[in-house]
Design an enzyme around this catalytic site. Structure first.
Site, mmCIF file in Angstrom:
data_model
loop_
_atom_site.group_PDB
_atom_site.id
_atom_site.type_symbol
_atom_site.label_atom_id
_atom_site.label_comp_id
_atom_site.label_asym_id
_atom_site.label_seq_id
_atom_site.Cartn_x
_atom_site.Cartn_y
_atom_site.Cartn_z
ATOM 1 N N ARG A 65 1.078 -1.146 0.062
ATOM 2 C CA ARG A 65 -0.199 0.187 -0.319
ATOM 3 C C ARG A 65 1.137 1.205 0.116
ATOM 4 N NH1 ARG A 65 -2.907 -4.622 1.753
ATOM 5 N NH2 ARG A 65 -4.699 -4.748 0.794
ATOM 6 N N ASP B 254 0.628 -6.916 -3.584
ATOM 7 C CA ASP B 254 -0.697 -6.836 -3.084
ATOM 8 C C ASP B 254 -0.770 -6.233 -4.092
ATOM 9 O OD1 ASP B 254 -3.310 -6.922 -2.032
ATOM 10 O OD2 ASP B 254 -2.110 -7.229 -0.084
ATOM 11 N N HIS C 112 -6.025 -10.640 -5.005
ATOM 12 C CA HIS C 112 -4.833 -8.808 -4.395
ATOM 13 C C HIS C 112 -3.917 -9.328 -5.336
ATOM 14 C CE1 HIS C 112 -6.939 -8.487 -0.369
ATOM 15 N NE2 HIS C 112 -6.697 -9.223 -0.276
ATOM 16 N N ASP D 152 -5.924 -15.416 1.126
ATOM 17 C CA ASP D 152 -6.900 -15.092 0.873
ATOM 18 C C ASP D 152 -8.318 -14.232 0.131
ATOM 19 O OD1 ASP D 152 -5.072 -12.740 0.999
ATOM 20 O OD2 ASP D 152 -5.967 -11.391 2.720
ATOM 21 N N GLU D 153 -9.471 -13.675 1.130
ATOM 22 C CA GLU D 153 -10.201 -12.689 0.051
ATOM 23 C C GLU D 153 -9.689 -12.990 -1.261
ATOM 24 O OE1 GLU D 153 -9.656 -9.600 3.235
ATOM 25 O OE2 GLU D 153 -8.602 -9.451 1.654
ATOM 26 N N PHE E 107 -2.228 -3.949 14.296
ATOM 27 C CA PHE E 107 -1.438 -2.916 14.568
ATOM 28 C C PHE E 107 -2.579 -2.303 14.016
ATOM 29 C CE2 PHE E 107 1.862 -4.676 17.893
ATOM 30 C CZ PHE E 107 0.914 -5.875 18.247
ATOM 31 N N ASP E 108 -2.722 -2.365 12.920
ATOM 32 C CA ASP E 108 -3.510 -1.501 12.105
ATOM 33 C C ASP E 108 -4.413 -0.388 12.717
ATOM 34 O OD1 ASP E 108 -4.820 -4.162 11.080
ATOM 35 O OD2 ASP E 108 -4.853 -2.924 9.265
ATOM 36 N N GLU F 106 -2.560 0.604 4.290
ATOM 37 C CA GLU F 106 -3.178 1.989 3.679
ATOM 38 C C GLU F 106 -3.756 2.648 4.354
ATOM 39 O OE1 GLU F 106 -4.366 -1.343 4.946
ATOM 40 O OE2 GLU F 106 -5.361 -2.633 3.508
#
Length: 515
Positions: free
Chosen positions: A179, A208, A283, A347-348, A440-441, A491
């Site tokens: 990001r 990503d 991603h 993922d996703e 931790f974001d 992000e």
């Protein structure tokens, strides 16, 4: 800018104020050692101090040089290490040695400070290194600063005997550099921060949708095109438009293979393993921007400038050239990273394109699969064979459980702990990283006083309360829980100082949990 290691005393005070951590005023170390016995007196480091190596083992030499350089950079005496003998061991000295015969756990150490000697003995090079980290925390706090010690500050170390070893073999920190790209000097700083608190695994999220960050020589468009996006940094992350026709892509960057080798060696010198992550099958739209032939539709695509959802454009599971691409990429990745693991994401993965894709549907029919979830399992299992062919083991996010888990895969459980429980019961190794304790974001304070974040609330005390071993598992099943890891997705974290703010002090709490 001072490194956050300089702020160690403040972070320790935070932990003490939470009543989470009790040590004497003399001996304050994070993570807390297993056994501490205080002894009267102090050892003073000065120009007459010797640093002695009990043998010229590679690990002893590496650790000795690390300690000498750390003292020098802090403005302390410049000490020259020598091999120990019957004469010099009687002098005032810091003595480093190994006991790798099993009497000390591999990552364990014994540290004994007397008025005349400091003995550090490790069960391995890593254990010796952790003993040094404890010693550094016993020194004046100014040693953690990038500024040199001021005149008049004595280098007095309280005398004590400490025996210590970790609870978990996997103690991880993650960083997303897709990001926002962070240069190699900051990555080194991040590794230094990890080393201070005895974290031993850096999960490097290198690819990503928003940027590809690693040079792959066989596919130069990955760094020519996939590493760059149109600069819309002045707009909120979720409101950024796609790159317009004719608009130049100028925001991004990547690590050359020489950069990677340099960082890997830097981590190795601090006994940190780097696990690279190459995201697939989802991603990965940044890949499709450079190589649209690996998609289900043929494109065209651009590298996203910010967030978009759902992410329906993913690698085509029915196209054999996709697996050739993955094989080629992972060949170069495996040669750069000595880690036994490669993380493949998983993922996703939205199945919209696969449902409509003739190639994917032919794959489903030819392989006798029931649905697109099983197609994802087919994809992941095929990728695992590629990973194994490189002499590596595969890690994936817990979505890789969908449709059946690849035979030797390790699961990183992020959507709560359920995926980790399922995987452990199936005999698979697990790394716990649930959002509720390890993201931790998320904000660490009240939102009105915090920088803009992705959302969520994860205060220090909650991180400290985490128990990685699910009670639902038997003692035999719990052995598959290798440890835990904190994730920092970026992000809303565009600059290095913001990364440090999100990591600290919660990394200190997690270091207590996993040590």
């Amino acid at each position: 800018m001072k490194t956050l290691r300089y702020l160690f005393p403040a972070f320790l005070a935070v932990l003490l104020n939470f009543n989470l951590y009790a040590q004497s005023e003399k001996i304050q170390v994070i993570p807390k050692p297993a056994k501490i016995k205080e002894i009267k007196g102090t050892f003073r480091v000065d120009a007459s101090t010797s640093i002695l190596m009990a043998g010229k083992n590679e690990d002893i030499v590496r650790n000795t040089l690390f300690l000498c350089e750390t003292l020098r950079q802090a403005g302390g005496p410049v000490l020259s290490p020598v091999e120990m003998n019957s004469k010099n061991k009687k002098k005032q000295a810091i003595i480093l040695s190994l006991n790798d015969q099993g009497k000390i756990p591999a990552e364990g150490y014994i540290l004994k400070v007397t008025p005349k000697h400091i003995f550090i003995q490790g069960g391995s090079g890593a254990g010796l290194f952790y003993g040094i980290q404890t010693l550094l925390q016993l020194m004046p706090p100014e040693i953690m600063s990038s500024n040199k010690l001021k005149p008049g500050i004595s280098w007095d170390i309280p005398c004590a005997e400490i025996q210590d070893s970790p609870r978990f073999p996997y103690r991880g920190m993650h960083l997303d550099v897709s990001r926002h790209f962070f240069g190699k000097e900051f990555i080194k700083r991040y590794l230094d921060l990890m080393a201070t608190y005895k974290m031993n695994t850096f999960h490097w999220h290198l690819t990503d949708d928003n940027g590809w960050r690693i040079e792959i020589k066989k596919y130069p468009r990955l760094t020519q095109i996939s590493a760059w996006r149109a600069d819309h940094e002045n707009l909120p992350w979720r409101e950024r438009p796609a790159q317009k026709e004719g608009e130049k892509a100028t925001y991004g960057g990547y690590y050359s293979q020489d950069d990677i080798r340099e960082i890997v060696q830097y981590a190795k010198d601090r006994y940190i393993t780097i696990i690279p992550e190459i995201e697939m099958p989802a991603h990965s739209i940044e890949v499709l921007a450079a190589y649209p032939q690996f998609s289900c539709t043929g494109g065209p695509f651009t590298v996203p400038t910010g967030s978009y959802w759902p992410n329906i454009d993913i690698l085509c599971a029915g196209n054999d050239s996709v697996f050739t691409f993955i094989d080629d990429v992972l060949t170069e990745v495996a040669n750069l990273f000595p880690s036994k693991y490669i993380h493949i994401g998983g993922d996703e993965a939205d199945k919209t394109r696969w449902i409509a894709c003739p190639k994917c549907q032919k794959r489903v029919k030819d392989e006798g699969l029931k649905n697109e979830k099983e197609l994802q399992s087919y994809f992941i299992k095929r990728v695992e064979k590629i990973v194994i062919s490189k002499g590596k083991k595969m890690i994936g996010w817990d979505e890789i459980l969908e449709g059946g888990l690849a035979p030797e895969a390790t699961v990183m459980s992020w959507r709560g702990i359920e995926g980790g429980i399922i995987a452990a019961r199936q005999g698979h190794d697990v790394i716990m990283t649930p959002t509720s304790y390890c993201y931790f974001d998320y904000c660490q304070g009240e939102s009105g006083y915090e920088p803009t974040s992705i959302g969520g609330y994860l205060p220090l005390k909650k991180v400290y309360s985490y128990e990685p071993l699910p009670q639902e598992l038997s003692s035999a099943e719990q052995k598959h829980i290798l440890g835990a890891q904190a994730n920092i997705w970026t992000e809303y974290i565009p600059i290095p100082s913001h990364v440090e703010y999100m990591a600290i002090p919660r990394m200190l709490a997690l270091s207590e949990v996993v040590w």
